[in-house]
Design an enzyme around this catalytic site. Structure first.
Site, PDB file in Angstrom:
ATOM      1  N   TYR A 223       1.022  -1.237   0.226  1.00 22.71           N
ATOM      2  CA  TYR A 223       0.350  -0.308   0.079  1.00 22.71           C
ATOM      3  C   TYR A 223       0.726   1.180   0.393  1.00 22.71           C
ATOM      4  O   TYR A 223       1.964   1.326   1.156  1.00 22.71           O
ATOM      5  CB  TYR A 223      -0.993  -0.140   1.174  1.00 22.71           C
ATOM      6  CG  TYR A 223      -2.202  -0.974   1.473  1.00 22.71           C
ATOM      7  CD1 TYR A 223      -3.409  -0.526   0.811  1.00 22.71           C
ATOM      8  CD2 TYR A 223      -1.845  -2.406   1.445  1.00 22.71           C
ATOM      9  CE1 TYR A 223      -3.886  -1.068   0.938  1.00 22.71           C
ATOM     10  CE2 TYR A 223      -2.770  -2.918   2.160  1.00 22.71           C
ATOM     11  CZ  TYR A 223      -4.070  -2.911   0.970  1.00 22.71           C
ATOM     12  OH  TYR A 223      -5.237  -3.693   1.253  1.00 22.71           O
ATOM     13  N   HIS A 255      -3.812  -2.979  -7.929  1.00 24.69           N
ATOM     14  CA  HIS A 255      -5.031  -3.800  -7.680  1.00 24.69           C
ATOM     15  C   HIS A 255      -6.613  -2.720  -7.561  1.00 24.69           C
ATOM     16  O   HIS A 255      -7.122  -2.966  -8.245  1.00 24.69           O
ATOM     17  CB  HIS A 255      -4.763  -4.417  -6.482  1.00 24.69           C
ATOM     18  CG  HIS A 255      -6.151  -5.408  -6.272  1.00 24.69           C
ATOM     19  ND1 HIS A 255      -7.151  -5.109  -5.694  1.00 24.69           N
ATOM     20  CD2 HIS A 255      -5.880  -6.604  -6.989  1.00 24.69           C
ATOM     21  CE1 HIS A 255      -7.450  -6.404  -5.406  1.00 24.69           C
ATOM     22  NE2 HIS A 255      -7.444  -6.870  -6.232  1.00 24.69           N
ATOM     23  N   HIS A 256      -6.379  -1.953  -6.460  1.00 26.07           N
ATOM     24  CA  HIS A 256      -7.530  -0.808  -6.465  1.00 26.07           C
ATOM     25  C   HIS A 256      -6.724   0.909  -6.096  1.00 26.07           C
ATOM     26  O   HIS A 256      -4.917   0.341  -4.938  1.00 26.07           O
ATOM     27  CB  HIS A 256      -8.320  -0.737  -4.811  1.00 26.07           C
ATOM     28  CG  HIS A 256      -8.018  -0.783  -4.123  1.00 26.07           C
ATOM     29  ND1 HIS A 256      -7.572  -2.438  -3.319  1.00 26.07           N
ATOM     30  CD2 HIS A 256      -7.934  -0.160  -3.202  1.00 26.07           C
ATOM     31  CE1 HIS A 256      -6.827  -2.892  -1.835  1.00 26.07           C
ATOM     32  NE2 HIS A 256      -7.183  -1.505  -1.383  1.00 26.07           N
ATOM     33  N   HIS A 326      -2.674   0.517  -3.812  1.00 28.90           N
ATOM     34  CA  HIS A 326      -2.649  -0.719  -3.899  1.00 28.90           C
ATOM     35  C   HIS A 326      -1.943  -1.395  -4.311  1.00 28.90           C
ATOM     36  O   HIS A 326      -2.431  -1.730  -5.876  1.00 28.90           O
ATOM     37  CB  HIS A 326      -3.825  -1.480  -3.374  1.00 28.90           C
ATOM     38  CG  HIS A 326      -3.457  -2.865  -2.796  1.00 28.90           C
ATOM     39  ND1 HIS A 326      -4.777  -4.060  -3.569  1.00 28.90           N
ATOM     40  CD2 HIS A 326      -2.960  -3.793  -2.657  1.00 28.90           C
ATOM     41  CE1 HIS A 326      -4.398  -5.794  -2.415  1.00 28.90           C
ATOM     42  NE2 HIS A 326      -3.295  -4.929  -2.174  1.00 28.90           N
ATOM     43  N   HIS A 405     -17.423  -2.117   4.118  1.00 29.84           N
ATOM     44  CA  HIS A 405     -15.488  -2.654   4.238  1.00 29.84           C
ATOM     45  C   HIS A 405     -16.077  -3.150   5.816  1.00 29.84           C
ATOM     46  O   HIS A 405     -16.021  -3.122   6.224  1.00 29.84           O
ATOM     47  CB  HIS A 405     -15.115  -0.527   4.881  1.00 29.84           C
ATOM     48  CG  HIS A 405     -13.419  -1.066   5.432  1.00 29.84           C
ATOM     49  ND1 HIS A 405     -12.590  -0.723   4.302  1.00 29.84           N
ATOM     50  CD2 HIS A 405     -13.146  -0.288   6.943  1.00 29.84           C
ATOM     51  CE1 HIS A 405     -11.056  -0.752   5.494  1.00 29.84           C
ATOM     52  NE2 HIS A 405     -11.882  -0.907   6.648  1.00 29.84           N
ATOM     53  N   HIS A 407     -11.937  -5.414   7.950  1.00 21.41           N
ATOM     54  CA  HIS A 407     -10.720  -6.406   7.881  1.00 21.41           C
ATOM     55  C   HIS A 407     -10.457  -7.649   6.981  1.00 21.41           C
ATOM     56  O   HIS A 407     -11.859  -7.923   6.379  1.00 21.41           O
ATOM     57  CB  HIS A 407      -9.783  -5.680   8.997  1.00 21.41           C
ATOM     58  CG  HIS A 407     -10.067  -4.244   9.083  1.00 21.41           C
ATOM     59  ND1 HIS A 407      -9.436  -4.009  11.000  1.00 21.41           N
ATOM     60  CD2 HIS A 407      -9.959  -3.188   8.599  1.00 21.41           C
ATOM     61  CE1 HIS A 407      -8.962  -2.463  10.560  1.00 21.41           C
ATOM     62  NE2 HIS A 407      -9.199  -1.970   9.011  1.00 21.41           N
ATOM     63  N   MET A 480     -13.333  -4.406  11.534  1.00 21.83           N
ATOM     64  CA  MET A 480     -14.926  -3.440  11.525  1.00 21.83           C
ATOM     65  C   MET A 480     -15.519  -3.756  10.086  1.00 21.83           C
ATOM     66  O   MET A 480     -15.464  -4.866   9.938  1.00 21.83           O
ATOM     67  CB  MET A 480     -13.841  -1.846  10.105  1.00 21.83           C
ATOM     68  CG  MET A 480     -12.825  -1.595  10.896  1.00 21.83           C
ATOM     69  SD  MET A 480     -12.346   0.386   9.961  1.00 21.83           S
ATOM     70  CE  MET A 480     -11.065   0.736  11.133  1.00 21.83           C
TER      71      MET A 480
END
Length: 610
Positions: A223, A255-256, A326, A405, A407, A480
């Site tokens: 990241y 990737h994003h 990412h 979202h 984890h 999360m």
């Protein structure tokens, strides 16, 4: 060894057939959801080297996906398909292979050992195989739902695509062992929403937020954080669209990406360009969390509705932005440089409404925890009727996009809207959610939330590989459960989330201590994570924790953007009473029986030398 080449006569015949089939697909695409500029509007690389490239279109009228798989440097065949989480075991597959003399195509499946078998129901239909200057192009289609228990149900949300490269001929389909192939996975949203693209204003301007000349680390996951800033005195504008900028040649590695705006309470932020987990990263960058744009592999440009735009710039807004990229580099390729980012389209002609972003789900707190060794443990957060009644305008708000979202242990996420105790509609759902693939997704249909409505967000977690409880929190090994919904008109309500009442959790710990009197007791003076770490995870402690989360009162966070709660009573709130739930969606099967095949289909490949 190459796949067998056809004779000149066969090539000419098959080339004509392939062209005719392609035109049929083109017409189908234009009648379906594909924009008119391309019969295959969506395109992704499957493998890091770019050997395999997948393009597709979606026809909601036919409930069918048409695929175009480009195979560069083809050797002896290719395997493509879908599975629950990207495993090669229990996968729904289509296989092109050669025995050295002929080429074959078949709908197949793999068992728990990865052994491939011919599917009794052939639902992947080959439409054409053609050599092109870029490589071999395969055209095939698959219905969303086949009602074949061996097949993957193509749904909204994340789809885990799997692939494999066949390096040598095989005498039969059953002789192919996935364990001996070069395989991989790619995540994508196949079923893109069929919505019209709004026109851009005449005075639209663009701004590129990109990290300059990054040397991509030779490791699987990176990241990268990069800080930039708006010009001094930059006035208030509306973002009306954004799109990715991916450095040519790095399409399989990027990737994003996300662009965050920093908190307005700080006058300055240090410049930084480096890994987000670097010890050199300034602590203040953690205050850059307000999402302006988010893109993930396979996504196209993101448009705001015609009557709304995302405000940025102006005196009340921070000038500082953080780009996060990412890089997914499973082959650990070294020496690649990258300057990818996101291009923002903005206008000074402000639209009637500001778009807003609201957090739904669970508060980031350790009182919400998942026991270890759980295959599917569910936690639920609420945006209650008391909060929406107080904070939303009389005409309500319109949710047009959503970003789910969690984890690392998150597996499913869903947000449901309830009204007067009855579940009315699903806001967003992903039954194959991956924390490694997060994007802002346009909703197929906007969802209007009225004052007094309830929004229920549930996350399903898998902790089978963990020995201690996983508590809620900001850390990557904590958990999360959040849905960032994008809506208009913007209100003061920025966070509508809940957690179990802390006092009732202490009652749980005391009950567990009493039941397991011979075990090491949990200490009420210890922190909540320490108390969870000391719980003996028997069936009693697990089932009681589930019951606590289903029935105990809530601590509600009905918060303004200032992080202050709206005035009211928010502690020990009762759970919303739901008397009617939405039925589970039943898969729709394609009409007409699919006959069992006598064997794989023989493939003749048309076109010139590729």
């Amino acid at each position: 060894m190459q796949l067998p080449r056809p004779s000149a006569r066969e090539a000419a015949s098959m080339y004509g057939t392939a062209v005719a089939v392609f035109l049929v697909i083109l017409v189908a695409a234009l009648q379906g959801s594909a924009p008119p500029e391309s019969p295959f509007p969506y395109r992704i690389p499957l493998d890091p080297e770019g050997t395999l490239e997948l393009a597709w279109n979606v026809s909601y009228a036919q409930e069918t996906v048409h695929f175009q798989l480009l195979v560069r440097e083809l050797r002896a065949g290719v395997l493509f398909g879908m599975s629950d989480r990207g495993e090669m075991e229990n996968a729904d597959l289509t296989v092109l292979w050669t025995d050295g003399d002929s080429a074959y195509f078949a709908d197949a499946w793999s068992d728990q050992k990865g052994q491939i078998h011919l599917d009794a129901q052939q639902d992947y239909q080959l439409l054409g195989a053609q050599r092109t200057p870029q490589g071999l192009s395969l055209l095939f289609r698959r219905p969303f739902s086949t009602c074949d228990p061996r097949d993957y149900l193509i749904e909204d949300g994340t789809v885990h695509l799997v692939y494999g490269i066949l390096e040598r001929p095989f005498p039969s389909l059953e002789a192919i062992d996935t364990a001996g192939l070069r395989t991989g996975l790619q995540r994508v949203q196949l079923l893109k929403p069929d919505i019209s693209v709004p026109a851009l204003p005449a005075d639209v301007q663009t701004m590129e937020v990109r990290a300059p000349d990054v040397l991509i680390p030779g490791q699987e996951t990176t990241y990268w954080c990069y800080m930039t800033e708006l010009p001094a005195g930059f006035p208030r504008h509306h973002i009306v669209m954004y799109e990715p900028i991916v450095t040519e040649g790095n399409e399989a590695l990027v990737h994003h990406m996300e662009v965050f705006q920093c908190a307005a309470g700080f006058k300055s932020f240090p410049h930084f360009s480096g890994p987000c987990d670097s010890k050199m990263k300034p602590e203040r960058l953690n205050y850059c969390r307000h999402v302006l744009a988010a893109w993930a592999l396979g996504a196209k440009a993101f448009y705001y509705p015609e009557r709304a735009g995302l405000a940025f710039g102006g005196e009340e807004s921070s000038r500082f932005l953080r780009l996060e990229v990412h890089y997914h580099n499973p082959r650990k390729i070294e020496g690649r440089r990258d300057s990818s980012g996101i291009r923002l389209y903005y206008t000074a002609s402000l639209r009637p409404f500001d778009a807003g972003i609201m957090e739904l789900g669970l508060v980031y707190t350790p009182v919400m925890a998942i026991p270890p060794r759980e295959a599917a443990f569910v936690l639920t957060g609420y945006c209650t009727d008391n909060c929406t009644q107080l904070a939303l305008p009389p005409s309500g708000i319109h949710i047009f996009a959503s970003q789910l979202h969690t984890h690392l242990t998150g597996r499913k996420v869903v947000t449901v809207l309830a009204r007067d105790g009855r579940e009315m509609t699903i806001v967003n759902r992903d039954d194959h959610y991956s924390p490694h693939f997060q994007e802002i997704r346009m909703l197929k249909k906007m969802v209007t939330v009225h004052p007094g409505d309830v929004l229920i967000t549930s996350c399903t977690y898998n902790t089978e590989d963990r020995t201690l409880a996983t508590v809620g929190g900001f850390g990557i090994l904590e958990e999360m459960c959040v849905n960032y919904v994008h809506y208009y008109p913007r209100t003061e309500l920025e966070l509508c989330k809940s957690a179990v009442d802390a006092g009732f959790l202490q009652k749980y710990f005391r009950l567990v201590n009493s039941f397991h009197s011979g075990e090491v007791p949990t200490s009420q003076q210890a922190s909540v994570p320490q108390q969870f770490a000391e719980v003996p995870w028997t069936s009693f402690s697990r089932d009681t924790l589930r019951a606590l989360y289903r029935f105990a009162p809530l601590a509600m966070h009905c918060n303004k953007s200032s992080a202050l709660r709206f005035q009211g009573e928010w502690d020990q709130q009762p759970l919303p009473r739901i008397v009617s739930q939405l039925p589970a969606p039943a898969p729709r099967c394609q009409a007409g029986p699919c006959l069992s095949p006598a064997g794989p289909a023989v493939v003749r490949i048309g076109g010139g030398r590729g």
